[in-house]
Scaffold this active site. Structure first.
Site, PDB file in Angstrom:
ATOM      1  N   HIS A   9       0.849  -1.188   0.000  1.00 13.38           N
ATOM      2  CA  HIS A   9       0.000   0.000   0.000  1.00 13.38           C
ATOM      3  C   HIS A   9       0.889   1.244   0.000  1.00 13.38           C
ATOM      4  O   HIS A   9       2.086   1.165   0.293  1.00 13.38           O
ATOM      5  CB  HIS A   9      -0.944  -0.028   1.206  1.00 13.38           C
ATOM      6  N   GLY A  56      -3.311  -1.864  -7.884  1.00 12.55           N
ATOM      7  CA  GLY A  56      -4.231  -2.542  -6.957  1.00 12.55           C
ATOM      8  C   GLY A  56      -5.682  -2.105  -7.101  1.00 12.55           C
ATOM      9  O   GLY A  56      -6.570  -2.950  -7.298  1.00 12.55           O
ATOM     10  N   ASP A  61      -4.658  -6.766  -7.488  1.00 13.51           N
ATOM     11  CA  ASP A  61      -4.707  -7.796  -6.434  1.00 13.51           C
ATOM     12  C   ASP A  61      -5.464  -9.029  -6.947  1.00 13.51           C
ATOM     13  O   ASP A  61      -5.113 -10.162  -6.646  1.00 13.51           O
ATOM     14  CB  ASP A  61      -5.406  -7.255  -5.183  1.00 13.51           C
ATOM     15  N   ASP A  81      -1.131  -1.415   4.766  1.00 17.60           N
ATOM     16  CA  ASP A  81      -1.324  -0.253   5.640  1.00 17.60           C
ATOM     17  C   ASP A  81      -2.563  -0.544   6.492  1.00 17.60           C
ATOM     18  O   ASP A  81      -3.678  -0.524   5.980  1.00 17.60           O
ATOM     19  CB  ASP A  81      -1.548   0.997   4.785  1.00 17.60           C
ATOM     20  N   HIS A  88     -10.293  -0.590  -2.453  1.00 17.63           N
ATOM     21  CA  HIS A  88     -10.457  -1.923  -3.028  1.00 17.63           C
ATOM     22  C   HIS A  88     -10.312  -3.009  -1.952  1.00 17.63           C
ATOM     23  O   HIS A  88      -9.821  -4.101  -2.224  1.00 17.63           O
ATOM     24  CB  HIS A  88      -9.454  -2.124  -4.159  1.00 17.63           C
ATOM     25  N   ASP A  91     -11.203  -6.637  -2.739  1.00 12.76           N
ATOM     26  CA  ASP A  91     -10.210  -7.371  -3.548  1.00 12.76           C
ATOM     27  C   ASP A  91      -9.064  -7.861  -2.666  1.00 12.76           C
ATOM     28  O   ASP A  91      -8.521  -8.956  -2.864  1.00 12.76           O
ATOM     29  CB  ASP A  91      -9.618  -6.463  -4.639  1.00 12.76           C
ATOM     30  N   ARG A  97      -7.807 -14.405   1.235  1.00 16.55           N
ATOM     31  CA  ARG A  97      -8.570 -15.651   1.317  1.00 16.55           C
ATOM     32  C   ARG A  97      -8.026 -16.715   0.354  1.00 16.55           C
ATOM     33  O   ARG A  97      -7.857 -17.875   0.735  1.00 16.55           O
ATOM     34  CB  ARG A  97     -10.044 -15.367   0.992  1.00 16.55           C
TER      35      ARG A  97
HETATM   36  P1  PGA Z   1      -0.316  -0.659  -6.248  1.00 23.44           P
HETATM   37  O1  PGA Z   1      -1.421  -1.595  -5.594  1.00 23.44           O
HETATM   38  O2  PGA Z   1       0.993  -1.341  -6.137  1.00 23.44           O
HETATM   39  O3  PGA Z   1      -0.725  -0.494  -7.671  1.00 23.44           O
HETATM   40  O4  PGA Z   1      -0.367   0.640  -5.469  1.00 23.44           O
HETATM   41  C1  PGA Z   1      -1.254  -2.141  -4.318  1.00 23.44           C
HETATM   42  C2  PGA Z   1      -2.572  -2.291  -3.633  1.00 23.44           C
HETATM   43  O5  PGA Z   1      -3.168  -1.263  -3.330  1.00 23.44           O
HETATM   44  O6  PGA Z   1      -3.039  -3.408  -3.394  1.00 23.44           O
END
Ligand code: PGA
Length: 127
Positions: A9, A56, A61, A81, A88, A91, A97
């Site tokens: 994140h 992501g 993801d 984070d 998302h 996701d 899971r």
């Molecule tokens: P990103 O995605 O590497 O494109 O920022 C990561 C996520 O948010 O799962």
């Protein structure tokens, strides 16, 4: 070849880049797949070759989750984070899971990622 997914994140991106730099010798022997922005940062700030999925929030993801369902990924290091709501989140929950469904090792922070990678590298050396 060991295939590892690296995902972070936004607040954790500096940490995953530092992690990739610290383990770059070992990681250069692996196939690395990342979500879009994480992969961009790692490609720019290390010498590693990375395969980039979508960002992501745009489905990266889920693309990585699909590979886990196909059992083509050996391990996931996901620097999450825990303090910021992610748009998302469904996701992300699905990714966690599907790792459990397929018994794919998943680390969700830097400390556990270190143990995971150390363990994987030991196993590979033993092979
Ligand atoms: P990103 O995605 O590497 O494109 O920022 C990561 C996520 O948010 O799962």
């Amino acid at each position: 070849m060991t295939r590892i997914a690296l995902i972070a994140h936004d607040s954790e991106k500096p940490a995953i880049v530092a992690f990739a730099q610290r383990y770059s010798e070992a990681l250069s022997e692996c196939s690395i797949v990342c979500t879009g922005t994480t992969g961009k940062r790692i490609a720019e700030e290390t010498d590693l070759e990375v395969e980039r999925k979508a960002s992501g929030p745009l489905g990266g993801d889920m693309q990585i989750g699909a590979e886990i369902a196909d059992e083509t990924i050996d391990a996931v290091c996901f620097f999450r984070d825990p303090l910021t709501a992610q748009p998302h989140e469904p996701d992300i929950s699905a990714l966690l899971r599907i790792c459990d469904v397929h018994d794919t090792p998943l680390a969700t922070n830097e400390a556990s990622s270190q143990f995971l990678l150390d363990g994987l590298l030991d196993l590979d050396l033993a092979d």
